[in-house]
Design an enzyme around this catalytic site. Structure first.
Site, PDB file in Angstrom:
ATOM      1  N   PRO A 145      32.477  19.860 -13.436  1.00 19.70           N
ATOM      2  CA  PRO A 145      33.313  19.939 -14.644  1.00 19.70           C
ATOM      3  C   PRO A 145      32.450  20.142 -15.879  1.00 19.70           C
ATOM      4  O   PRO A 145      31.437  19.480 -16.043  1.00 19.70           O
ATOM      5  CB  PRO A 145      34.013  18.577 -14.694  1.00 19.70           C
ATOM      6  CG  PRO A 145      33.623  17.848 -13.466  1.00 19.70           C
ATOM      7  CD  PRO A 145      32.439  18.524 -12.866  1.00 19.70           C
ATOM      8  N   ARG A 202       4.861  15.973 -34.346  1.00 22.67           N
ATOM      9  CA  ARG A 202       5.095  16.046 -35.780  1.00 22.67           C
ATOM     10  C   ARG A 202       3.969  15.284 -36.477  1.00 22.67           C
ATOM     11  O   ARG A 202       3.656  14.149 -36.100  1.00 22.67           O
ATOM     12  CB  ARG A 202       6.446  15.399 -36.133  1.00 22.67           C
ATOM     13  CG  ARG A 202       7.625  15.952 -35.340  1.00 22.67           C
ATOM     14  CD  ARG A 202       7.902  17.409 -35.648  1.00 22.67           C
ATOM     15  NE  ARG A 202       8.177  17.637 -37.056  1.00 22.67           N
ATOM     16  CZ  ARG A 202       9.378  17.506 -37.614  1.00 22.67           C
ATOM     17  NH1 ARG A 202      10.406  17.152 -36.892  1.00 22.67           N
ATOM     18  NH2 ARG A 202       9.556  17.731 -38.902  1.00 22.67           N
TER      19      ARG A 202
END
Ligand SMILES: [Zn+2]
Length: 290
Positions: free
Chosen positions: A2, A265
């Site tokens: 699904p 980062r």
């Protein structure tokens, strides 16, 4: 399998049929679920809402209980009127939730767990956003608790983990750590309670100040002398961000920088004002070569 939209429709159907209804009977093929039902019965609880999040389907019951299910391959939820014949074999039943008007039956649902709101927020693989720092009615104690729930992370990484605290970006990460004199490469485990509280409070203050600033500048975390110099470059107003090798505005020591975390980062810090505490980290022992 699904897809998200199928689950969305399933959730909507269940929501329409069940929301506001009281549970009259609960049964499951999973002993783990039945144990929860035995300890704190589903019977008598109200179904508050049903929703899908990605591939997950969530049924919320009154009294802070959430049934989390994932369909994976072949699982499905059906809804029947009492007495109506099921479309699938009884042997495939995994969960039954009955109300006076309708019965919801989960067939071959492979993943099914009960959670409280808090437990769900911590569950692996179930991404929820942490407290939004910009929320006016933010519960700071809860935000601190979230931050400290991952002692294994480096502070700079934890601050940017949106499931812990939501809203802090890369600039604030470095600025907040500097303002709190916390080295971003320290482990969360090394934070004292006041340090963790200060990180949350400072992050909030910086972000709120930024939002309320009407001058058009993106960042106003540094409010020292340079704020009055009239320089338009927002970087001139920052304590450490993108100031590698430049002198610390408080002690004159050269600012350092290093990539941090899986997203690499860059974090900036002053080695003097933000000493490394706890586990030794070679990154923070290094000195810039000028
Ligand atoms: Zn310094």
């Amino acid at each position: 399998m699904p897809e998200g939209d199928t689950l969305f429709r399933t959730a909507r159907t269940l929501e329409r049929g069940l929301a506001g209804q009281q549970v009259t009977r609960f049964d499951s093929a999973y002993p783990k679920l039945n144990r929860v039902h035995d300890d704190s019965p589903l019977t008598g609880r109200t179904i508050e809402k049903v929703e899908s999040k990605g591939k997950w389907l969530l049924i919320y019951f009154s009294g802070d209980l959430i049934l989390l299910t994932h369909m994976l391959m072949g699982g499905s939820w059906h809804i029947y009127r009492p007495g109506e014949k099921w479309q699938r074999r009884a042997g495939e039943m995994r969960i039954v939730i009955e109300t006076e008007k309708l019965h919801a039956v989960g067939f071959l649902v492979p993943v099914a767990e009960f959670h409280t709101t808090e437990g769900l927020a911590r569950r692996d693989g179930f991404r929820t956003l942490g407290p939004r720092l910009l929320d006016r009615d933010l519960d700071e104690l809860e935000a601190v608790r979230r931050l400290r729930s991952r002692p294994d992370l480096e502070v700079g990484v934890a601050l940017m983990t949106q499931s812990l605290l939501s809203g802090i970006g890369n600039v604030y990460k470095s600025e907040v750590c500097f303002a709190c004199r916390v080295n971003p490469f320290r482990l969360v485990a090394s934070l004292t309670e006041p340090e963790a509280a200060a990180l949350v409070a400072k992050a909030r203050r910086f972000m709120r100040a930024n939002v309320s600033d009407t001058s058009g500048d993106q960042i106003i975390t540094y409010t020292g002398l340079r704020r009055t110099t009239g320089r338009s470059d927002p970087a001139e107003r920052l304590w450490v961000y993108r100031r590698r090798f430049e002198p610390c505005r408080k002690c004159g020591t050269a600012i350092e920088s290093h990539k941090q975390g899986v997203d690499a980062r860059t974090s900036f810090w002053c080695p003097q004002c933000q000493p490394m505490i706890g586990v030794k980290n070679p990154v923070c022992e290094s000195r810039p070569t000028i």
